[in-house]
Design a protein around this motif. Structure first.
Motif, PDB file in Angstrom:
ATOM      1  N   ASP A   1       0.832  -1.116   0.077  1.00 30.98           N
ATOM      2  CA  ASP A   1       0.051   0.141   0.084  1.00 30.98           C
ATOM      3  C   ASP A   1       0.704   1.037  -0.110  1.00 30.98           C
ATOM      4  O   ASP A   1       1.784   1.438   0.968  1.00 30.98           O
ATOM      5  CB  ASP A   1      -0.860   0.058   1.096  1.00 30.98           C
ATOM      6  N   TRP A   2       1.048   2.082  -1.054  1.00 33.89           N
ATOM      7  CA  TRP A   2       1.698   3.086  -1.106  1.00 33.89           C
ATOM      8  C   TRP A   2       1.296   4.516  -0.272  1.00 33.89           C
ATOM      9  O   TRP A   2       0.031   4.449  -0.127  1.00 33.89           O
ATOM     10  CB  TRP A   2       1.744   3.634  -2.728  1.00 33.89           C
ATOM     11  N   GLY A   3       2.037   5.195   0.281  1.00 34.86           N
ATOM     12  CA  GLY A   3       1.822   6.478   1.032  1.00 34.86           C
ATOM     13  C   GLY A   3       3.049   7.358   1.201  1.00 34.86           C
ATOM     14  O   GLY A   3       4.174   6.809   1.112  1.00 34.86           O
ATOM     15  N   PHE A   4       2.956   8.397   1.437  1.00 34.49           N
ATOM     16  CA  PHE A   4       3.899   9.305   1.702  1.00 34.49           C
ATOM     17  C   PHE A   4       3.777   9.858   3.092  1.00 34.49           C
ATOM     18  O   PHE A   4       4.445   9.752   4.133  1.00 34.49           O
ATOM     19  CB  PHE A   4       4.237  10.294   0.619  1.00 34.49           C
ATOM     20  N   ALA A   5       2.816  10.950   2.835  1.00 32.63           N
ATOM     21  CA  ALA A   5       2.527  11.651   4.238  1.00 32.63           C
ATOM     22  C   ALA A   5       1.689  10.393   5.125  1.00 32.63           C
ATOM     23  O   ALA A   5       1.836  10.374   6.447  1.00 32.63           O
ATOM     24  CB  ALA A   5       1.508  12.686   3.889  1.00 32.63           C
ATOM     25  N   ALA A   6       0.737   9.945   4.659  1.00 29.80           N
ATOM     26  CA  ALA A   6       0.282   8.488   5.297  1.00 29.80           C
ATOM     27  C   ALA A   6       1.325   7.543   5.141  1.00 29.80           C
ATOM     28  O   ALA A   6       2.072   7.519   4.271  1.00 29.80           O
ATOM     29  CB  ALA A   6      -1.238   8.107   4.594  1.00 29.80           C
ATOM     30  N   PRO A   7       1.140   6.446   6.058  1.00 29.10           N
ATOM     31  CA  PRO A   7       2.123   5.577   5.950  1.00 29.10           C
ATOM     32  C   PRO A   7       2.017   4.546   4.552  1.00 29.10           C
ATOM     33  O   PRO A   7       1.197   4.361   4.012  1.00 29.10           O
ATOM     34  CB  PRO A   7       1.847   4.469   7.031  1.00 29.10           C
TER      35      PRO A   7
ATOM     36  N   LYS B   1       6.844   9.531   5.202  1.00 28.14           N
ATOM     37  CA  LYS B   1       7.814  10.354   4.334  1.00 28.14           C
ATOM     38  C   LYS B   1       9.046   9.567   3.672  1.00 28.14           C
ATOM     39  O   LYS B   1      10.167  10.091   3.703  1.00 28.14           O
ATOM     40  CB  LYS B   1       7.876  11.294   5.286  1.00 28.14           C
ATOM     41  N   VAL B   2       8.652   8.492   3.081  1.00 29.00           N
ATOM     42  CA  VAL B   2       9.708   7.858   2.091  1.00 29.00           C
ATOM     43  C   VAL B   2       9.327   7.864   0.622  1.00 29.00           C
ATOM     44  O   VAL B   2       8.215   7.456   0.422  1.00 29.00           O
ATOM     45  CB  VAL B   2       9.888   6.248   2.677  1.00 29.00           C
ATOM     46  N   GLY B   3      10.092   8.697  -0.286  1.00 29.58           N
ATOM     47  CA  GLY B   3       9.808   8.467  -1.481  1.00 29.58           C
ATOM     48  C   GLY B   3       9.878   7.231  -2.159  1.00 29.58           C
ATOM     49  O   GLY B   3      10.355   6.196  -1.676  1.00 29.58           O
ATOM     50  N   GLU B   4       9.130   7.139  -3.463  1.00 30.94           N
ATOM     51  CA  GLU B   4       9.000   5.801  -4.039  1.00 30.94           C
ATOM     52  C   GLU B   4      10.205   5.250  -4.527  1.00 30.94           C
ATOM     53  O   GLU B   4      10.398   4.014  -4.432  1.00 30.94           O
ATOM     54  CB  GLU B   4       8.104   6.134  -5.022  1.00 30.94           C
TER      55      GLU B   4
ATOM     56  N   ARG C   1      14.373  -0.087  -0.092  1.00 27.18           N
ATOM     57  CA  ARG C   1      14.136  -0.474   1.078  1.00 27.18           C
ATOM     58  C   ARG C   1      13.744  -1.995   0.882  1.00 27.18           C
ATOM     59  O   ARG C   1      13.941  -2.983   1.642  1.00 27.18           O
ATOM     60  CB  ARG C   1      13.367   0.492   1.943  1.00 27.18           C
ATOM     61  N   ILE C   2      12.610  -2.095   0.046  1.00 27.61           N
ATOM     62  CA  ILE C   2      12.061  -3.416  -0.231  1.00 27.61           C
ATOM     63  C   ILE C   2      13.367  -4.469  -0.449  1.00 27.61           C
ATOM     64  O   ILE C   2      13.257  -5.502   0.180  1.00 27.61           O
ATOM     65  CB  ILE C   2      10.899  -3.467  -1.314  1.00 27.61           C
ATOM     66  N   LEU C   3      13.980  -4.249  -1.546  1.00 27.01           N
ATOM     67  CA  LEU C   3      15.248  -5.105  -1.892  1.00 27.01           C
ATOM     68  C   LEU C   3      16.251  -5.238  -0.805  1.00 27.01           C
ATOM     69  O   LEU C   3      16.573  -6.424  -0.435  1.00 27.01           O
ATOM     70  CB  LEU C   3      15.768  -4.494  -3.256  1.00 27.01           C
TER      71      LEU C   3
ATOM     72  N   ALA D   1       3.797  13.698 -14.134  1.00 24.76           N
ATOM     73  CA  ALA D   1       4.334  12.944 -13.313  1.00 24.76           C
ATOM     74  C   ALA D   1       4.191  11.366 -13.923  1.00 24.76           C
ATOM     75  O   ALA D   1       3.000  11.124 -14.610  1.00 24.76           O
ATOM     76  CB  ALA D   1       3.750  12.781 -11.786  1.00 24.76           C
ATOM     77  N   ARG D   2       5.430  10.624 -13.760  1.00 25.97           N
ATOM     78  CA  ARG D   2       5.271   9.051 -14.130  1.00 25.97           C
ATOM     79  C   ARG D   2       4.625   8.353 -12.969  1.00 25.97           C
ATOM     80  O   ARG D   2       4.554   8.763 -11.712  1.00 25.97           O
ATOM     81  CB  ARG D   2       6.654   8.865 -14.133  1.00 25.97           C
ATOM     82  N   PRO D   3       3.788   7.358 -13.441  1.00 30.27           N
ATOM     83  CA  PRO D   3       3.337   6.366 -12.412  1.00 30.27           C
ATOM     84  C   PRO D   3       4.140   5.953 -11.529  1.00 30.27           C
ATOM     85  O   PRO D   3       5.427   5.614 -11.666  1.00 30.27           O
ATOM     86  CB  PRO D   3       2.787   5.187 -13.546  1.00 30.27           C
ATOM     87  N   ILE D   4       3.851   5.754 -10.326  1.00 35.45           N
ATOM     88  CA  ILE D   4       4.680   5.377  -9.088  1.00 35.45           C
ATOM     89  C   ILE D   4       5.182   4.040  -9.682  1.00 35.45           C
ATOM     90  O   ILE D   4       6.522   3.505  -9.258  1.00 35.45           O
ATOM     91  CB  ILE D   4       3.728   5.438  -7.856  1.00 35.45           C
TER      92      ILE D   4
END
Length: 526
Positions: free
Chosen positions: A305-311, A335-338, A344-346, A371-374
């Motif tokens: 589940d993607w988020g930036f301001a939200a987790p 607050k972690v960019g895509e 971090r996943i890898l 903007a490009r798709p995440i």
């Protein structure tokens, strides 16, 4: 007369005037100090006819920065919050107190009703503005009564600042809303101290999980005071019906005769059960376990589940031979960019650990302007995603509910003497998922089968993305005769996906850095 002569002759007069102004300022400052000292000695509660119970006195005596007074109904929480705010206004000249409730209707029936009961604090010289919902004191202090149901409501207070914030029925308000309002706690003057946060609530609502984790679990149900990551002291004061001797017997009987979940929450102050709980089937003892070594042959997948301001939330899930899901790792951060999310996943994965598919929110493929798709950014950094799709939120929650059910025990639980165990197992190191699932409430508007989207549901969303695609979980059919053995080529194809490579440095001679992130055909599909 020359200019220099005039300046010289006026100088003593100017100096005398400046001296008088300094003396006047000092006199006013001394008067303010004396008035502040006088106000501190005023019996605010007595003048308003308020006699606190023992538990309310404990709440008023608390010196911690962040205090929750909560649990059972009938403990006098709303009255205590109001009186705490009024006393602060009297004792600290010029402060601003924000008193919040989710909606104006709720505000009118709780804090404002209690304020009317004490005559709008006129005995203390306060004046009430019924248009602005503000209580103003002669020393310049101001108590503002506001509602905030959504982030949009909360951002209306963006320019404001408070030295004390009061939340009535805090769990009914989403955690993001409360968090934003807390950011308005500040002061630009040394004589206006920031006093902190005072909250009152019963169990249940969109903020239940966050409140339970922050105040109840962290303090051992009020057994200790803790210090949060910002260095602020946090305390929980339990509220019980028996704490309030003013509650009449009829009200107590009404609470005792409520349905079980309501009775446990409102009469007993039980934080593990509440009305509207979406997943009452969840059991910490049955659904969670300490980490164990999982067979490397088990298929690994991910829900994200993607988020930036939200987790942002990512879950690693192993699927055993019978189709049970084992959540064995989580990532959960704001607050972690895509790009960094993909890295971090890898980085979290072991050498040679192959995870595919990685099911994610379909919105990650959306384009926003230029903007490009995440999902494209993820792929460029070695994490290839698959759209979760599959019928929406309600179907996903129903699939989660099916995995919470029991089936014949797995090998691990058979060794512990269990005959049955759930289809879903979660390692206890996945703290955010184990916090969110039991705290999720049903939606109060829209589809009644949906979960409240204002609640903390980020890890739970990641889980439903994966489960809805895994299928209905393990099945254990009973055959009248032995089933025909599957062909070898069938056994090789539990799924036909493609996955991003996380190379084994001890594997082939290929450069691991060149191999990382490349797409390979699943070994099960070869």
């Amino acid at each position: 007369m020359p200019r220099s002569s005039r300046s010289s002759s006026n100088s003593p007069l100017l100096e005398a005037k400046q001296q008088r102004l300094k003396q006047l300022r000092r006199a006013k400052a001394e008067l303010r100090r004396l008035e502040a000292e006088r106000l501190k000695r005023i019996d605010v509660f007595g003048l308003l006819g308020y006699v606190p119970t023992d538990r309310q006195r404990e709440f008023h005596a608390a010196t911690e920065f962040d205090v929750l007074y909560g649990g059972a109904a009938g403990g006098g929480k709303t009255k205590a919050l109001l009186m705490e705010g009024i006393r602060a206004c009297v004792r600290h000249p010029g402060i601003r107190v924000g008193a919040f409730r989710r909606t104006y209707g709720e505000l009118k029936e709780s804090l404002l009703a209690e304020l009317a009961e004490v005559g709008y604090a006129r005995a203390l010289g306060a004046s009430w503005n019924g248009t602005e919902y503000e209580l103003r004191f002669g020393n310049g202090s101001l108590m503002m009564f506001r509602y905030a149901e959504t982030i949009k409501d909360a951002t209306r207070r963006q320019g404001g600042q408070y030295q004390l914030i009061l939340f009535d029925e805090r769990t009914l308000t989403g955690p993001e809303v409360c968090g934003f309002l807390e950011s308005r706690l500040r002061s630009g003057r040394a004589d206006r101290p920031v006093l902190g946060i005072r909250s009152g609530t019963n169990p249940g609502g969109a903020g239940h999980g966050t409140v339970k984790a922050r105040y109840i679990d962290a303090t051992g149900y009020g057994a200790r005071v803790i210090t949060d990551r910002r260095g602020r002291s946090v305390r929980f004061i339990p509220s019980k019906l028996a704490d309030n001797p003013h509650v009449n017997a009829e009200y107590a009987d009404d609470l005792r005769n409520l349905p079980e979940q309501l009775r446990r929450a409102f009469l007993d102050g039980d934080w593990d059960s509440f009305l509207g709980q979406a997943f009452g089937e969840w059991s910490h003892d049955r659904h969670t376990l300490d980490p164990i070594t999982l067979p490397p042959s088990w298929r690994r997948v991910m829900g994200l589940d993607w988020g930036f301001a939200a987790p942002w939330a990512a879950l690693w899930i192993a699927v055993d031979e019978d189709g049970r899901a084992w959540v064995y790792r989580e990532a959960y951060k704001t607050k972690v960019g895509e790009e960094d999310q993909a890295r971090r996943i890898l980085a979290a994965e072991a050498p040679g650990e192959h995870v595919a598919p990685r099911w994610a929110d379909d919105a990650m493929w959306a384009t926003r302007g230029s903007a490009r798709p995440i999902a494209s950014i993820y792929a460029e950094h070695g994490v290839h995603l698959t759209e979760a799709g599959k019928g929406g939120r309600v179907a996903g929650w129903q699939r989660l509910r099916s995995y919470l059910g029991d089936a014949p025990a797995c090998a691990h639980h058979r060794a512990l003497g269990w005959d049955e165990c759930p289809r879903l197992h979660v390692f206890r190191t996945c703290e955010n998922l184990t916090r969110e699932i039991p705290a999720l409430p049903f939606a109060t508007s829209g589809d009644p089968e949906d979960v409240d989207s204002t609640a903390s549901d980020h890890a739970a969303d990641a889980l439903r993305y994966a489960l809805i695609n895994l299928g209905g979980g393990p099945k254990f059919p009973i055959h009248d005769e032995a089933p025909t053995p599957a062909r070898p080529d069938e056994l090789k194809q539990p799924f036909g996906g493609r996955y991003a490579v996380n190379p084994d440095p001890d594997g082939p001679d290929d450069d691991p850095d060149e191999q990382r992130g490349k797409v390979a055909v699943s070994p099960w599909a070869q």
